[in-house]
Scaffold this motif. Structure first.
Motif, PDB file in Angstrom:
ATOM      1  N   ALA A  98       0.874  -1.178   0.000  1.00  0.00           N
ATOM      2  CA  ALA A  98       0.000   0.000   0.000  1.00  0.00           C
ATOM      3  C   ALA A  98       0.903   1.218   0.000  1.00  0.00           C
ATOM      4  CB  ALA A  98      -0.908  -0.006   1.220  1.00  0.00           C
ATOM      5  N   GLU A  99       0.693   2.111  -0.965  1.00  0.00           N
ATOM      6  CA  GLU A  99       1.528   3.301  -1.095  1.00  0.00           C
ATOM      7  C   GLU A  99       0.641   4.544  -1.101  1.00  0.00           C
ATOM      8  OE1 GLU A  99       3.895   2.976  -4.577  1.00  0.00           O
ATOM      9  OE2 GLU A  99       4.776   1.049  -4.022  1.00  0.00           O
ATOM     10  N   GLN A 100       1.061   5.518  -0.342  1.00  0.00           N
ATOM     11  CA  GLN A 100       0.332   6.783  -0.298  1.00  0.00           C
ATOM     12  C   GLN A 100       0.833   7.683  -1.425  1.00  0.00           C
ATOM     13  OE1 GLN A 100      -2.124   7.236   2.120  1.00  0.00           O
ATOM     14  NE2 GLN A 100      -2.762   8.914   0.766  1.00  0.00           N
ATOM     15  N   THR A 105      -6.558  10.300  -2.173  1.00  0.00           N
ATOM     16  CA  THR A 105      -7.446  10.235  -1.019  1.00  0.00           C
ATOM     17  C   THR A 105      -7.155   9.029  -0.135  1.00  0.00           C
ATOM     18  OG1 THR A 105      -9.078   9.023  -2.352  1.00  0.00           O
ATOM     19  CG2 THR A 105      -9.290  11.425  -2.242  1.00  0.00           C
ATOM     20  N   GLY A 106      -6.417   8.076  -0.649  1.00  0.00           N
ATOM     21  CA  GLY A 106      -6.112   6.872   0.112  1.00  0.00           C
ATOM     22  C   GLY A 106      -4.934   6.150  -0.496  1.00  0.00           C
ATOM     23  N   PRO A 107      -4.444   5.103   0.179  1.00  0.00           N
ATOM     24  CA  PRO A 107      -3.298   4.368  -0.352  1.00  0.00           C
ATOM     25  C   PRO A 107      -3.656   3.603  -1.625  1.00  0.00           C
ATOM     26  CG  PRO A 107      -4.207   3.264   1.577  1.00  0.00           C
ATOM     27  CD  PRO A 107      -4.918   4.572   1.459  1.00  0.00           C
ATOM     28  N   VAL A 108      -2.675   3.510  -2.505  1.00  0.00           N
ATOM     29  CA  VAL A 108      -2.817   2.741  -3.738  1.00  0.00           C
ATOM     30  C   VAL A 108      -2.145   1.391  -3.534  1.00  0.00           C
ATOM     31  CG1 VAL A 108      -2.250   2.638  -6.192  1.00  0.00           C
ATOM     32  CG2 VAL A 108      -2.866   4.830  -5.140  1.00  0.00           C
ATOM     33  N   GLU A 109      -2.841   0.316  -3.859  1.00  0.00           N
ATOM     34  CA  GLU A 109      -2.298  -1.021  -3.644  1.00  0.00           C
ATOM     35  C   GLU A 109      -1.645  -1.524  -4.929  1.00  0.00           C
ATOM     36  OE1 GLU A 109      -5.415  -3.470  -2.176  1.00  0.00           O
ATOM     37  OE2 GLU A 109      -5.440  -2.529  -0.197  1.00  0.00           O
ATOM     38  N   HIS A 110      -0.468  -2.128  -4.760  1.00  0.00           N
ATOM     39  CA  HIS A 110       0.267  -2.674  -5.876  1.00  0.00           C
ATOM     40  C   HIS A 110       0.649  -4.126  -5.596  1.00  0.00           C
ATOM     41  CE1 HIS A 110       1.094   1.626  -6.948  1.00  0.00           C
ATOM     42  NE2 HIS A 110       0.930   1.136  -8.157  1.00  0.00           N
ATOM     43  N   GLU A 111       0.784  -4.875  -6.666  1.00  0.00           N
ATOM     44  CA  GLU A 111       1.378  -6.209  -6.599  1.00  0.00           C
ATOM     45  C   GLU A 111       2.764  -6.100  -7.219  1.00  0.00           C
ATOM     46  OE1 GLU A 111       0.333 -10.854  -7.785  1.00  0.00           O
ATOM     47  OE2 GLU A 111      -0.818  -9.195  -8.639  1.00  0.00           O
ATOM     48  N   ILE A 112       3.787  -6.473  -6.444  1.00  0.00           N
ATOM     49  CA  ILE A 112       5.177  -6.308  -6.858  1.00  0.00           C
ATOM     50  C   ILE A 112       5.821  -7.689  -6.967  1.00  0.00           C
ATOM     51  CG2 ILE A 112       7.393  -5.214  -6.332  1.00  0.00           C
ATOM     52  CD1 ILE A 112       5.857  -3.231  -4.571  1.00  0.00           C
ATOM     53  N   PHE A 113       6.579  -7.899  -8.043  1.00  0.00           N
ATOM     54  CA  PHE A 113       7.244  -9.174  -8.286  1.00  0.00           C
ATOM     55  C   PHE A 113       8.751  -8.976  -8.164  1.00  0.00           C
ATOM     56  CE2 PHE A 113       3.153  -9.268 -10.279  1.00  0.00           C
ATOM     57  CZ  PHE A 113       2.695 -10.566 -10.125  1.00  0.00           C
ATOM     58  N   LEU A 114       9.379  -9.821  -7.336  1.00  0.00           N
ATOM     59  CA  LEU A 114      10.793  -9.686  -7.035  1.00  0.00           C
ATOM     60  C   LEU A 114      11.562 -10.929  -7.473  1.00  0.00           C
ATOM     61  CD1 LEU A 114      10.418  -8.451  -3.338  1.00  0.00           C
ATOM     62  CD2 LEU A 114      10.578  -7.025  -5.376  1.00  0.00           C
ATOM     63  N   ASP A 115      12.790 -10.720  -7.921  1.00  0.00           N
ATOM     64  CA  ASP A 115      13.695 -11.828  -8.210  1.00  0.00           C
ATOM     65  C   ASP A 115      14.058 -12.505  -6.889  1.00  0.00           C
ATOM     66  OD1 ASP A 115      16.006 -13.433  -8.656  1.00  0.00           O
ATOM     67  OD2 ASP A 115      16.470 -12.274 -10.447  1.00  0.00           O
ATOM     68  N   PRO A 116      13.769 -13.809  -6.717  1.00  0.00           N
ATOM     69  CA  PRO A 116      14.025 -14.459  -5.425  1.00  0.00           C
ATOM     70  C   PRO A 116      15.503 -14.585  -5.088  1.00  0.00           C
ATOM     71  CG  PRO A 116      13.334 -16.066  -7.051  1.00  0.00           C
ATOM     72  CD  PRO A 116      13.150 -14.719  -7.686  1.00  0.00           C
ATOM     73  N   ALA A 117      16.387 -14.422  -6.067  1.00  0.00           N
ATOM     74  CA  ALA A 117      17.827 -14.530  -5.808  1.00  0.00           C
ATOM     75  C   ALA A 117      18.420 -13.220  -5.330  1.00  0.00           C
ATOM     76  CB  ALA A 117      18.554 -15.005  -7.065  1.00  0.00           C
ATOM     77  N   THR A 118      17.885 -12.091  -5.799  1.00  0.00           N
ATOM     78  CA  THR A 118      18.489 -10.784  -5.500  1.00  0.00           C
ATOM     79  C   THR A 118      17.553  -9.822  -4.788  1.00  0.00           C
ATOM     80  OG1 THR A 118      17.823  -9.841  -7.633  1.00  0.00           O
ATOM     81  CG2 THR A 118      19.920 -11.035  -7.570  1.00  0.00           C
TER      82      THR A 118
END
Length: 401
Positions: A98-100, A105-118
């Motif tokens: 959740a990012e403001q 007017t409110g937080p924006v929700e994101h789905e973030i994908f990360l490299d599991p190695a780094t």
């Protein structure tokens, strides 16, 4: 006397089944179609968005605290609310944040994908998106399924619809039985057995009726289970759990407050959760966590050695108070009183994971069956309505149930 009573209430049951089906037809068609797709939504989503989901498996998984720190370093404004930090081999780490936004007017929700190695961000997308792009499609389909994409109001619509559908399933079963015959006689079972069969040598309307009746009978237990679990998932705290606790014995959540209270890191909390689950018969380590916005608690779930959802009644769920290091809420699948088992069963039943891959296939096909039942039900009603209009007024009044 029982047969006579059922015969006298049949006209009312017919009306109830007819108009409940018509009322719910649109909602059930959408829920059936989107539910059938949603059973395999992760696999479909990964196929549509391989750049987000696919990542090489690391030689050594990163500690949970390291993943959170590296994500925060890349996006300081991010507040992580959920993290699948030990994904299946070849999959990226999934984080929900959740990012403001300035001026928002409110937080924006994101789905973030990360490299599991780094821990490097390899892609992200908003969790609320419309509608048919490959990035947003499966999220949109899933929201349609559980809330018609109408937020809290949609949850109530789906929950109340599931309650009516549960009742209608029972009414429909009663209407298939030969009510003029007592159930203890052989003739009852001989006549009722014919309603379970399909014959494609009849007229089109009779085939339609047979499909509507016979298929619903063969899948009756599955469909009733989907309807009841739909109530549980949409109105869990509002309706389902209070009713279960009223009619069935339930045990309180497991806790462990014996240790001396002291603040713990998220890595230490993970070890505490794994140890608590191990004491209660689950040797797997957690692969996912929900983080309280104020940083007070961490709920660990998806206890799985390979990061995939287990079959059966699901995974343990263990909540750790990060300020005291104590287990404040623990739920172990397959353990507890009858009411606990009923509540544990709902999500695995609804998604088919209760019986592994075979169960998911059955639920997927059942969603398509729900679509078929809504269409054939409307067709049968329309045909009978047309036939009724063609009768003289006196005969029309005499044939009304």
């Amino acid at each position: 006397m029982a047969a006579l009573t059922l015969k006298t209430v049949r006209p009312a049951l017919v009306r109830l089944h007819r108009y409940t089906g018509l009322l719910l037809s649109g909602v059930l068609f959408i829920a059936g179609l989107t539910g059938s797709i949603s059973v395999f939504r992760t696999e479909i989503d990964a196929a549509l968005n391989p750049d987000l989901y696919h990542a090489p498996a690391p030689a050594q998984p990163l500690p949970l605290s390291t993943i959170l720190a590296r994500l925060e370093a890349q996006r300081p404004e991010t507040r992580v609310t959920a993290l699948l930090y030990r994904p299946p081999a070849g999959r990226a780490i999934e984080a929900y944040s959740a990012e403001q936004v300035a001026g928002g007017t409110g937080p924006v929700e994101h789905e973030i994908f990360l490299d599991p190695a780094t821990g490097r961000i390899q892609g992200m997308r908003p969790t609320e998106g419309c509608c048919l792009s490959r990035r947003a499609l499966m999220s949109f389909v899933y929201r349609l399924h559980y809330s018609l994409d109408l937020g809290q109001a949609g949850l109530w619509i789906m929950g109340l619809s599931a309650i009516l559908w549960s009742i209608d399933c029972v009414v429909g079963l009663v209407l298939t039985s030969p009510l003029h015959q007592p159930a203890w006689r052989r003739a009852f079972w001989q006549r009722w057995g014919k309603t379970w069969t399909l014959s494609f040598r009849r007229s089109a309307i009779r085939i339609t009726f047979d499909l509507h009746r016979a298929v619903s009978l063969w899948l009756w237990v599955v469909l009733l289970g989907i309807a009841i679990s739909g109530v549980a998932l949409a109105l869990e705290d509002e309706v389902f759990n209070p009713v279960v606790r009223t009619i069935l014995p339930t045990d309180p959540p497991m806790t462990d407050t014996q240790a001396q209270p002291h603040p713990v890191t998220v890595d230490q909390a993970e070890s505490i959760a794994a140890g608590f689950a191990r004491v209660h018969g689950h040797a797997e380590r957690p692969a996912a966590v929900l983080l309280d916005p104020d940083g007070a608690t961490a709920l660990f779930y998806l206890f799985s050695n390979d990061g995939t959802d287990p079959a059966g009644l699901g995974s343990p769920m263990v909540t750790i108070d990060l300020k005291t290091g104590q287990v404040t809420d623990g739920a172990m699948p397959g353990q507890g009183a009858a009411g606990n088992l009923v509540m544990q069963m709902q999500l695995p039943w609804h998604g088919g994971r209760l019986a592994g891959l075979a169960g998911r296939i059955v639920i997927c096909l059942s969603g398509l069956v729900v679509c078929m039942l809504t269409v054939t039900g409307v067709m049968i009603w329309h045909r009978k309505r047309q036939a009724l209009r063609m009768l003289p007024p006196a005969a029309r009044d005499a044939t009304r149930p």
